[in-house]
Design a protein around this motif. Structure first.
Motif, PDB file in Angstrom:
ATOM      1  N   GLY A  59      36.051 127.779 -88.117  1.00  0.00           N
ATOM      2  CA  GLY A  59      37.440 128.168 -87.888  1.00  0.00           C
ATOM      3  C   GLY A  59      38.138 127.435 -86.769  1.00  0.00           C
ATOM      4  N   CYS A  60      37.469 126.472 -86.121  1.00  0.00           N
ATOM      5  CA  CYS A  60      38.090 125.793 -84.979  1.00  0.00           C
ATOM      6  C   CYS A  60      38.566 124.397 -85.398  1.00  0.00           C
ATOM      7  CB  CYS A  60      37.107 125.670 -83.820  1.00  0.00           C
ATOM      8  SG  CYS A  60      37.900 124.930 -82.376  1.00  0.00           S
ATOM      9  N   TYR A  61      39.779 124.087 -84.990  1.00  0.00           N
ATOM     10  CA  TYR A  61      40.350 122.782 -85.329  1.00  0.00           C
ATOM     11  C   TYR A  61      40.757 122.038 -84.066  1.00  0.00           C
ATOM     12  CZ  TYR A  61      39.852 124.964 -89.776  1.00  0.00           C
ATOM     13  OH  TYR A  61      39.281 125.596 -90.844  1.00  0.00           O
ATOM     14  N   CYS A  62      39.958 122.220 -83.011  1.00  0.00           N
ATOM     15  CA  CYS A  62      40.194 121.455 -81.781  1.00  0.00           C
ATOM     16  C   CYS A  62      39.846 119.987 -82.059  1.00  0.00           C
ATOM     17  CB  CYS A  62      39.365 122.015 -80.616  1.00  0.00           C
ATOM     18  SG  CYS A  62      37.599 121.662 -80.710  1.00  0.00           S
ATOM     19  N   LYS A  63      40.161 119.122 -81.106  1.00  0.00           N
ATOM     20  CA  LYS A  63      39.951 117.686 -81.290  1.00  0.00           C
ATOM     21  C   LYS A  63      38.495 117.379 -81.681  1.00  0.00           C
ATOM     22  CE  LYS A  63      40.144 114.317 -78.076  1.00  0.00           C
ATOM     23  NZ  LYS A  63      40.281 114.004 -76.696  1.00  0.00           N
ATOM     24  N   ASN A  64      37.557 118.010 -80.977  1.00  0.00           N
ATOM     25  CA  ASN A  64      36.139 117.728 -81.240  1.00  0.00           C
ATOM     26  C   ASN A  64      35.708 118.245 -82.603  1.00  0.00           C
ATOM     27  OD1 ASN A  64      35.674 116.404 -78.827  1.00  0.00           O
ATOM     28  ND2 ASN A  64      35.052 118.274 -77.736  1.00  0.00           N
ATOM     29  N   CYS A  65      36.159 119.445 -82.977  1.00  0.00           N
ATOM     30  CA  CYS A  65      35.755 120.013 -84.269  1.00  0.00           C
ATOM     31  C   CYS A  65      36.354 119.213 -85.422  1.00  0.00           C
ATOM     32  CB  CYS A  65      36.129 121.495 -84.342  1.00  0.00           C
ATOM     33  SG  CYS A  65      35.088 122.508 -83.256  1.00  0.00           S
ATOM     34  N   LEU A  66      37.613 118.769 -85.255  1.00  0.00           N
ATOM     35  CA  LEU A  66      38.232 117.933 -86.300  1.00  0.00           C
ATOM     36  C   LEU A  66      37.445 116.628 -86.449  1.00  0.00           C
ATOM     37  CD1 LEU A  66      42.056 118.372 -85.571  1.00  0.00           C
ATOM     38  CD2 LEU A  66      40.861 119.044 -87.672  1.00  0.00           C
ATOM     39  N   ASN A 298      28.882 123.042 -75.871  1.00  0.00           N
ATOM     40  CA  ASN A 298      29.927 123.793 -76.552  1.00  0.00           C
ATOM     41  C   ASN A 298      30.857 122.815 -77.283  1.00  0.00           C
ATOM     42  OD1 ASN A 298      30.966 126.558 -76.816  1.00  0.00           O
ATOM     43  ND2 ASN A 298      32.820 125.714 -75.896  1.00  0.00           N
ATOM     44  N   HIS A 299      31.510 123.316 -78.361  1.00  0.00           N
ATOM     45  CA  HIS A 299      32.410 122.430 -79.126  1.00  0.00           C
ATOM     46  C   HIS A 299      33.549 121.871 -78.272  1.00  0.00           C
ATOM     47  CE1 HIS A 299      35.739 125.440 -79.738  1.00  0.00           C
ATOM     48  NE2 HIS A 299      34.777 126.181 -79.263  1.00  0.00           N
ATOM     49  N   SER A 300      33.859 122.537 -77.163  1.00  0.00           N
ATOM     50  CA  SER A 300      34.957 122.093 -76.297  1.00  0.00           C
ATOM     51  C   SER A 300      34.519 121.028 -75.283  1.00  0.00           C
ATOM     52  CB  SER A 300      35.489 123.302 -75.521  1.00  0.00           C
ATOM     53  OG  SER A 300      34.435 123.833 -74.704  1.00  0.00           O
TER      54      SER A 300
END
Ligand SMILES: [Zn+2]
Ligand SMILES: [Zn+2]
Ligand SMILES: [Zn+2]
Length: 330
Positions: A59-66, A298-300
């Motif tokens: 559910g995360c669409y931050c820069k790293n997850c994208l 972490n994804h961030s």
């Protein structure tokens, strides 16, 4: 498998050359890397390096997850290690993550056992604690999936009572899919004649169970594994001394710095920032005897970007970011 082949291709490319890496104040050559990789039957292989939620996180669409969705090489499986005895052809998994289906294949194929028609049961599973990234993979050894018989699971006594008294884990116990062995803290335990490990308690959010770290020893070298800890100061042991005693340390690198957590109360973060660890362990890294890598990202995490400033700082100071497929002979 693709990710492993990619990694091997990179290593293979390096192997024929005498390349020198400059890392902060020390320089090491490919010969040093070879020396570390030689001469033992005990191997620790990194099976995953992400925090419990993985990369990309659901559910995360931050820069790293994208980026991780677009480029599989940027994605990361959840933190786990395979501890392998190449002589005995045995392997153990340290933390049963939700990604264990892929990770068990990677460990099994390292022993070249994939095509021999036998089923892939690890020789044991070691658990640090009951947060989702560290034990829920056990479910795949139960009735609805592989239906293992008395698969040895090594954990603390609190973890044992948590698993035995809460469903669905209690079914693994009652159907004897797993057989739980309680670990004595600070006591060395033999997994095979060549591999020993010592569990110890670390401070961490202990809602369901306590939390362990491990020292894994082969005939020649020691590896320290602490993927989740509240802070280095809150621990009864000195992280400086513990890393100095080890040849390799894989440490909690969940967050790089407060910059990636705007608006969060820093006293409630519950992990040492990588930037803090760089300062705490500065001298150990400069001495060069212990290789220190950060894991459980972490994804961030700002250090995920291989071209980013944060990663540059980590590497310039003589530390590394762990990645899947890394191998350490002990
Ligand atoms: Zn965790
Ligand atoms: Zn994200
Ligand atoms: Zn945790």
């Amino acid at each position: 498998m693709e990710r492993r082949e990619f990694f091997n291709a990179c290593l293979g490319g390096l192997a024929g050359m005498n390349i020198f890496f400059t890392s902060g104040k020390r320089t090491f050559s490919i010969k040093d890397l070879k020396k570390e990789k030689e001469e033992t039957d005990v191997l620790v292989k990194v099976l995953g390096t992400a925090q419990d939620g993985g990369l990309p996180q659901i559910g995360c669409y931050c820069k790293n997850c994208l980026r991780a969705r677009e480029d599989q090489r940027f994605s990361r499986l959840i933190s786990s290690l395979a501890i392998i005895d190449l002589g005995e052809k045995k392997y153990f998994i340290l933390d049963a993550t939700p990604d264990i289906r892929i990770q068990a294949d990677i460990a099994f194929s390292r022993l070249a056992l994939l095509k021999q028609g036998r089923k892939n049961f690890p020789d044991g599973i070691l658990l640090t604690h009951a947060h989702i990234g560290h034990y829920t993979g056990l479910m795949f050894y139960g009735y609805e999936s592989m239906s293992a018989h008395k698969l040895p699971v090594y954990c603390s006594s609190r973890m044992k009572s948590f698993l035995s008294s809460n469903g669905p884990w209690s079914q693994l116990v009652s159907l004897e899919n797993i057989s739980i062995h309680t670990l004595s803290m600070e006591k060395e335990f033999l997994l095979t004649p060549r591999i020993s490990f010592t569990p110890f308690l670390v401070p961490h959010r202990n809602e369901y169970t306590d939390t362990l770290g491990f020292i894994i020893s082969g005939d020649k070298r020691k590896l320290l594994y602490v993927p989740d800890i509240q802070s280095w100061e809150a621990w009864s042991r000195s992280i400086v001394k513990e890393t100095r005693k080890s040849d390799v340390a894989l440490l909690d690198g969940t967050f790089c710095s407060s910059e990636e957590l705007p608006g969060r109360d820093l006293s409630k973060i519950g992990h040492p920032f990588i930037k803090t660890s760089l300062k705490t362990l500065k001298n150990v890294a400069e001495e060069g005897k212990t290789k220190i890598y950060f894991t459980h990202l972490n994804h961030s995490n700002l250090a995920l970007d291989p071209e980013g400033e944060a990663r540059k700082e980590v590497e310039e100071k003589g530390f590394g970011i762990a990645s899947e497929g890394m191998e350490f002979f002990l």
